[in-house]
Design a protein around this motif. Sequence first.
Motif, short mmCIF file in Angstrom:
data_model
loop_
_atom_site.label_atom_id
_atom_site.label_comp_id
_atom_site.label_asym_id
_atom_site.label_seq_id
_atom_site.Cartn_x
_atom_site.Cartn_y
_atom_site.Cartn_z
N LEU A 224 43.85 37.58 45.27
CA LEU A 224 42.99 37.18 44.12
C LEU A 224 41.68 36.74 44.43
CD1 LEU A 224 45.57 35.76 41.52
CD2 LEU A 224 44.75 37.94 41.37
N THR A 225 41.67 36.13 45.52
CA THR A 225 40.31 35.67 45.96
C THR A 225 39.19 36.77 46.51
OG1 THR A 225 40.78 33.51 46.51
CG2 THR A 225 39.00 34.33 47.66
N GLU A 228 37.81 39.20 43.37
CA GLU A 228 36.43 38.67 43.14
C GLU A 228 35.46 39.31 43.37
OE1 GLU A 228 36.97 34.00 41.52
OE2 GLU A 228 37.27 34.32 43.69
N LYS A 229 35.58 39.63 44.60
CA LYS A 229 34.38 40.40 45.65
C LYS A 229 34.28 41.92 45.16
CE LYS A 229 35.57 37.15 49.24
NZ LYS A 229 35.87 37.01 50.57
N ARG A 234 33.55 42.70 38.48
CA ARG A 234 32.69 41.79 38.20
C ARG A 234 32.77 41.32 36.75
NH1 ARG A 234 28.03 44.33 40.51
NH2 ARG A 234 28.53 43.47 42.51
N SER A 237 38.04 38.01 34.92
CA SER A 237 39.07 37.11 35.87
C SER A 237 40.09 37.78 36.73
CB SER A 237 39.95 36.18 34.88
OG SER A 237 40.92 35.69 35.20
N PRO A 238 40.33 37.66 38.08
CA PRO A 238 40.96 38.67 38.84
C PRO A 238 42.77 38.10 38.43
CG PRO A 238 39.61 37.66 40.37
CD PRO A 238 39.26 37.06 38.81
N THR A 239 42.76 36.86 38.23
CA THR A 239 44.26 36.68 37.77
C THR A 239 44.55 37.19 36.51
OG1 THR A 239 44.04 34.49 38.76
CG2 THR A 239 45.79 34.75 37.18
#
Length: 281
Positions: A224-225, A228-229, A234, A237-239
Amino acid sequence: MGKRRTGVTVRDINRWLAQGFGSGVEGLYKPWLRVSDVPSKGRSRRVRGLKSGRVHHLLSDLEYAIFLMAEYSTLIVDIREQFPLLPYGSTEVIAADMGVRHPIYPESVTPVVMSHDFVLTMSDKATDQTPLAISAKYQWNEAAKNKRMLEKLEIERRFATKVGRTNWKLVTDANFDPMVVSNLDWLHYGMRHDLPKEYRQIAPCLLPLLRGLDYQERRLSAVLTDLEKIPDLRGLSPTIAFKVAAWMGHLPLDLASEIRPRKIVKEMHATRDIAELPHVA
């Protein structure tokens, strides 16, 4: 409504009916019973539905498990909980035919408005589009020894098939894998009926992105981190993006294995539709 139902009169029932309790569909449905109407041991809850957009009143953990399965199912389009068996008096006729006592309200002589725990509306994709009425019971092996409870369930069953014109199922906690329920709870939490459309648009594209990050070999939190990239996500929320894609069926997750940020995610689509759960009795 909104207080424990004791000393109920026919006038009370008529007033609740006039106020629309037990009527409506989808977001306009008003449950006959609400959390505040029923004694609780702390396991009742109010949950906003993804399909309906309204608050659902669920009176036990078992009802919540059924609700989650119904929310997740692609064959169910509407979930109505605490559904009254109307017209009023019809269950009294059934009880009389059976030769059993009809339930009455505490501190009253007024016959109870009996209710199904759920009535589910099936989509046009379902093999059988007849609405499905569900009664939820814990620890069936012990409960089945309770003659009075069996009588009330039989009233429900007869009403469903003869008056309500629905299919009927008795569902127990034995029908559910606790891990599947826990995972559906985690996926459901934080999502909303009115999420920005971008989450649904990106959902079909998320699996290739995740596989590009070797997501089956790493903890979900690290994946998930990295999400984000990715420019395509963009501002999202990835979650939540992960949850939406999983909920919509775009990620072949093994729901029988724990899905949490600290865990490594496993692929294997293992879902069961609530309409296909085995009939208990």
